[in-house]
Enzyme design. Structure first.
Site, PDB file in Angstrom:
ATOM      1  N   ASN A 147       0.844  -1.208   0.000  1.00  0.00           N
ATOM      2  CA  ASN A 147       0.000   0.000   0.000  1.00  0.00           C
ATOM      3  C   ASN A 147       0.873   1.251   0.000  1.00  0.00           C
ATOM      4  O   ASN A 147       2.002   1.238   0.511  1.00  0.00           O
ATOM      5  CB  ASN A 147      -0.935   0.000   1.213  1.00  0.00           C
ATOM      6  N   THR A 190      -1.972  -8.868  -2.376  1.00  0.00           N
ATOM      7  CA  THR A 190      -2.827 -10.026  -2.070  1.00  0.00           C
ATOM      8  C   THR A 190      -4.313  -9.686  -2.205  1.00  0.00           C
ATOM      9  O   THR A 190      -4.706  -8.515  -2.150  1.00  0.00           O
ATOM     10  CB  THR A 190      -2.607 -10.458  -0.610  1.00  0.00           C
ATOM     11  N   TYR A 216      -4.885   9.838 -13.015  1.00  0.00           N
ATOM     12  CA  TYR A 216      -3.749   9.328 -12.240  1.00  0.00           C
ATOM     13  C   TYR A 216      -2.537  10.200 -12.547  1.00  0.00           C
ATOM     14  O   TYR A 216      -2.047  10.217 -13.682  1.00  0.00           O
ATOM     15  CB  TYR A 216      -3.517   7.877 -12.674  1.00  0.00           C
TER      16      TYR A 216
HETATM   17  C1  FAD Z   1       4.380   0.272  -7.471  1.00  0.00           C
HETATM   18  C2  FAD Z   1       2.979   0.174  -6.982  1.00  0.00           C
HETATM   19  C3  FAD Z   1       1.949   0.014  -7.897  1.00  0.00           C
HETATM   20  C4  FAD Z   1       0.631  -0.050  -7.438  1.00  0.00           C
HETATM   21  N1  FAD Z   1      -0.371  -0.214  -8.336  1.00  0.00           N
HETATM   22  C5  FAD Z   1      -1.649  -0.302  -7.903  1.00  0.00           C
HETATM   23  C6  FAD Z   1      -2.715  -0.467  -8.827  1.00  0.00           C
HETATM   24  O1  FAD Z   1      -2.512  -0.563 -10.036  1.00  0.00           O
HETATM   25  N2  FAD Z   1      -3.974  -0.548  -8.338  1.00  0.00           N
HETATM   26  C7  FAD Z   1      -4.215  -0.489  -6.985  1.00  0.00           C
HETATM   27  O2  FAD Z   1      -5.376  -0.587  -6.590  1.00  0.00           O
HETATM   28  N3  FAD Z   1      -3.223  -0.296  -6.097  1.00  0.00           N
HETATM   29  C8  FAD Z   1      -1.953  -0.220  -6.518  1.00  0.00           C
HETATM   30  N4  FAD Z   1      -0.946  -0.039  -5.609  1.00  0.00           N
HETATM   31  C9  FAD Z   1      -1.249   0.041  -4.174  1.00  0.00           C
HETATM   32  C10 FAD Z   1      -1.282  -1.324  -3.457  1.00  0.00           C
HETATM   33  O3  FAD Z   1      -0.667  -2.320  -4.228  1.00  0.00           O
HETATM   34  C11 FAD Z   1      -2.722  -1.696  -3.138  1.00  0.00           C
HETATM   35  O4  FAD Z   1      -3.191  -0.814  -2.153  1.00  0.00           O
HETATM   36  C12 FAD Z   1      -2.935  -3.144  -2.690  1.00  0.00           C
HETATM   37  O5  FAD Z   1      -4.302  -3.393  -2.684  1.00  0.00           O
HETATM   38  C13 FAD Z   1      -2.368  -3.457  -1.312  1.00  0.00           C
HETATM   39  O6  FAD Z   1      -2.405  -4.865  -1.157  1.00  0.00           O
HETATM   40  P1  FAD Z   1      -1.388  -5.591  -0.163  1.00  0.00           P
HETATM   41  O7  FAD Z   1      -1.705  -7.046  -0.200  1.00  0.00           O
HETATM   42  O8  FAD Z   1       0.008  -5.224  -0.479  1.00  0.00           O
HETATM   43  O9  FAD Z   1      -1.849  -4.972   1.215  1.00  0.00           O
HETATM   44  P2  FAD Z   1      -0.966  -4.337   2.401  1.00  0.00           P
HETATM   45  O10 FAD Z   1      -0.171  -3.202   1.909  1.00  0.00           O
HETATM   46  O11 FAD Z   1      -0.245  -5.421   3.112  1.00  0.00           O
HETATM   47  O12 FAD Z   1      -2.134  -3.788   3.333  1.00  0.00           O
HETATM   48  C14 FAD Z   1      -2.926  -2.721   2.955  1.00  0.00           C
HETATM   49  C15 FAD Z   1      -4.014  -2.485   4.006  1.00  0.00           C
HETATM   50  O13 FAD Z   1      -4.906  -3.587   3.996  1.00  0.00           O
HETATM   51  C16 FAD Z   1      -4.934  -4.238   5.252  1.00  0.00           C
HETATM   52  N5  FAD Z   1      -5.003  -5.683   4.997  1.00  0.00           N
HETATM   53  C17 FAD Z   1      -4.174  -6.424   4.236  1.00  0.00           C
HETATM   54  N6  FAD Z   1      -4.591  -7.714   4.254  1.00  0.00           N
HETATM   55  C18 FAD Z   1      -5.693  -7.766   5.030  1.00  0.00           C
HETATM   56  C19 FAD Z   1      -6.561  -8.798   5.455  1.00  0.00           C
HETATM   57  N7  FAD Z   1      -6.415 -10.074   5.083  1.00  0.00           N
HETATM   58  N8  FAD Z   1      -7.597  -8.473   6.284  1.00  0.00           N
HETATM   59  C20 FAD Z   1      -7.810  -7.200   6.679  1.00  0.00           C
HETATM   60  N9  FAD Z   1      -7.003  -6.187   6.311  1.00  0.00           N
HETATM   61  C21 FAD Z   1      -5.960  -6.470   5.494  1.00  0.00           C
HETATM   62  C22 FAD Z   1      -3.651  -3.827   5.954  1.00  0.00           C
HETATM   63  O14 FAD Z   1      -3.774  -3.848   7.355  1.00  0.00           O
HETATM   64  C23 FAD Z   1      -3.479  -2.404   5.432  1.00  0.00           C
HETATM   65  O15 FAD Z   1      -4.267  -1.529   6.170  1.00  0.00           O
HETATM   66  C24 FAD Z   1       0.369   0.034  -6.042  1.00  0.00           C
HETATM   67  C25 FAD Z   1       1.427   0.170  -5.139  1.00  0.00           C
HETATM   68  C26 FAD Z   1       2.727   0.247  -5.599  1.00  0.00           C
HETATM   69  C27 FAD Z   1       3.838   0.405  -4.616  1.00  0.00           C
END
Ligand code: FAD
Length: 575
Positions: free
Chosen positions: A138, A207, A473
């Site tokens: 995130n 994820t 964006y």
């Molecule tokens: C280079 C880059 C590109 C990106 N591109 C996109 C894009 O194209 N589209 C987009 O939507 N986002 C994008 N993002 C942002 C990010 O990938 C998203 O926000 C993604 O959904 C986060 O998923 P994560 O599994 O990494 O969650 P995390 O970063 O691990 O967690 C995010 C939040 O969700 C909560 N969380 C995670 N898992 C659970 C669970 N099982 N139950 C309850 N809460 C949970 C965490 O506590 C936290 O608050 C990008 C980020 C980067 C760095």
């Protein structure tokens, strides 16, 4: 999946380079005064980090070990550092500089929902803090514990929970565990002929649970929907028990509990699994490139496509600065490429609608489905493109974009190594608002660059089209001024100016990157004071001990809610 770099994006062995892109170095030097050959700053060594001892009582450790098994509990320093934050620019700058913030004390890795229930019980009994962790990608400050948190902080990394549990082929829905990363999830579904169709740029490292908890959006959302559209049901382990919603197509059961979980950022509990739409893998998938003479006509064409009978899977168009940047990141062209590109330039120069080639905008439109469906869609879109002065340039640019999109995230680390700060801000607004929103945001960013005395770059694309509007964006980059204070403060001025321009123009604070702590100060302006009060009541009601990822989205109540509820004031920033 290997552990993410503690200081940056992705896998250790992958890095962005200008070496194979002959135009990029001169472009960066010209546009943001960057000397690409000079590596100005590297992350501090891991051995130099100051890592405090974890606070974990013997009793809580025993309860957590009983929940997940001792081998799935870690107080390892690298584990704690990796799980401390996400990948926002602020996260990266602080981590690289050795400022680690409030590290989690312990990382636990549950194997299933029963483990989550036991973890939750242990957390509440011990009055500890639990922060669910998906891929840690995130960019909204959604993971970091409050700096002054004195309770034990437990990061719950759900990556072991990565199975597609069941596919209901008749209903085209699948039950999937929340810890499944994009590639693993798609591989399991593809093996049965299905896809979710959710491909954010962070796909490789994020994820299902994280997508749901942040209301994520993927590149093909025009066809498959955002995660909020494609999530039919959720199971969430909360302090009050396991919340279960039914995977019905729609329901009239009062305000949607499923929707409350979407975007909840771990503040309501830990999502253990979800039931999501799946689609048969399409027979054909084509991404075609188009050029438009300018942004105004490109935007109008995207709006016309949304209003037409065409149903593409992707509609994305870059403004002129982003188009110039895209061209600058091309790899060394072959002789044939050079010939083709010269031919195209000559052709465009002669085409009446393309006056100034510097204003040209590059678009990608994706088509998926059966052969006949794809052919019909292409024809419909082709007509709209021509009517707006644009022209098709075939499949090679689209294929190239598709191939490199998961590598592009590495560019931020490359720029940070050279002292430059780059970040993104995205929003959505009705079609009628988009042109003025664009002007306001670009004006706000350039005005701030000028105040700081730097030569910054701001660029934009439209992606994710809807009935009523679309997402804009923005990406910005600059080399901080040596005389305008710390770089991170200069960054904050640019980022804040852009975010403020969003809400001042009637757009939202984020289309798909969530609120976290980064965007929380604009929440009241976006959803009004009673909206914030409603969210606070929801979080406080479900989590009376403030044990679940405290401080994200809304902080503790800071002042009484205004009676008129017009959303005119600023919300206080959460802790
Ligand atoms: C280079 C880059 C590109 C990106 N591109 C996109 C894009 O194209 N589209 C987009 O939507 N986002 C994008 N993002 C942002 C990010 O990938 C998203 O926000 C993604 O959904 C986060 O998923 P994560 O599994 O990494 O969650 P995390 O970063 O691990 O967690 C995010 C939040 O969700 C909560 N969380 C995670 N898992 C659970 C669970 N099982 N139950 C309850 N809460 C949970 C965490 O506590 C936290 O608050 C990008 C980020 C980067 C760095």
């Amino acid at each position: 999946m290997g552990q993410m770099k503690w200081w940056g994006w992705g896998d250790e062995e992958i890095a962005f380079t200008h070496a194979d892109k002959p135009e990029l170095g001169p472009f960066l030097e010209r546009e943001i005064d960057l000397e690409v050959a000079r590596v100005a700053s590297r992350p501090v060594g891991f051995d130099e980090l100051e890592i405090p001892e974890p606070t974990l009582s013997a009793e809580l450790r025993a309860a957590l070990e009983a929940a997940v098994g001792p081998e799935h509990l870690s107080t390892d320093a690298l584990d704690r550092v990796v799980h401390a934050r996400g990948k926002s620019l602020r996260d990266l700058v602080r981590h690289r500089g050795g400022d680690l913030g409030r590290l989690p004390d312990v990382v636990v890795r549950p194997g299933g929902e029963e483990d989550l229930v036991a973890i939750m019980r242990a957390v509440v009994d011990a009055d500890a803090v639990v922060i669910p962790f998906g891929g840690g990608t995130n960019i909204s400050g959604s993971l970091e514990a409050p700096a002054d948190e004195d309770r034990t902080v437990i990061s719950v990394d759900v990556a072991r929970m990565d199975r597609v549990v069941e596919i209901d082929e008749d209903s085209r829905i699948a039950r999937i565990q929340a810890g499944a990363f994009g590639p693993a999830l798609e591989a399991q579904l593809n093996a049965r002929g299905f896809t979710v169709g959710h491909f954010p740029d962070s796909f490789t490292h994020s994820t299902l649970g994280g997508w749901i908890a942040t209301r994520s959006s993927g590149m093909q959302s025009d066809k498959y929907g955002d995660v909020a559209d494609l999530t039919r049901a959720v199971r969430v382990v909360t302090p009050a028990g396991t919340l279960v919603t039914r995977p019905v197509p729609t329901t009239s059961t009062g305000p949607s509990v499923r929707e409350m979980v979407l975007g909840s950022e771990g503040r309501l509990g830990i999502i253990s699994e979800a039931t999501v739409h799946v689609h048969r893998v399409p027979e054909r998938r084509v991404i075609l490139g188009y050029l438009f003479p300018d942004w105004r006509r490109a935007l109008a064409a995207m709006r016309a496509i949304a209003e037409s009978d065409a149903a593409p899977s992707v509609t994305r168009v870059s403004d002129a600065p982003e188009t110039r940047f895209s061209f600058a990141t091309r790899k060394a062209p072959t002789a044939v490429d050079r010939l083709k590109s010269k031919g195209l330039q000559t052709f465009l120069g002669r085409k009446a609608s393309f006056g100034d080639l510097d204003q040209m905008c590059l678009a990608f439109v994706g088509y998926e489905g059966g052969k006949a469906h794809v052919a019909t869609q292409r024809k419909l879109v082709g007509k709209i493109v021509s009517a707006h002065g644009g022209l098709g340039i075939g499949s090679s640019p689209g294929e190239l974009y598709d191939q490199k999109k998961f590598d592009t995230p590495y560019i931020r680390d490359y720029l940070l190594d050279r002292g430059a700060l780059a970040d993104v801000s995205e929003t959505s607004a009705p079609w009628a608002t988009l042109p003025v929103l664009y002007d306001n945001v670009v004006g706000a960013a350039r005005g701030t660059f000028s105040d700081l005395g730097v030569r910054g770059y701001v660029m934009c694309h439209l992606s994710h089209s809807y009935h009523a509007g679309a997402c804009l964006y923005f990406t910005f980059a600059f080399l901080p001024s040596p005389t305008a204070g710390p770089g991170i403060d200069q960054y904050d001025r640019v980022k804040s100016a852009i975010q403020q321009a969003f809400v001042d123009s009637g757009a939202t604070l984020s289309h798909h990157h969530a609120v976290g702590t980064e965007h929380a100060r604009w929440l009241e302006e976006d959803i009004s004071a009673p909206g914030v009060a409603m969210l606070r009541a929801l979080f406080d009601g479900m989590d009376p001990g403030a044990n679940l990822n405290p401080g994200k989205i809304v902080g503790p109540a800071a002042r009484p809610v205004a009676a008129d509820g017009d959303g005119g004031g600023r919300a206080s920033q959460p802790a």
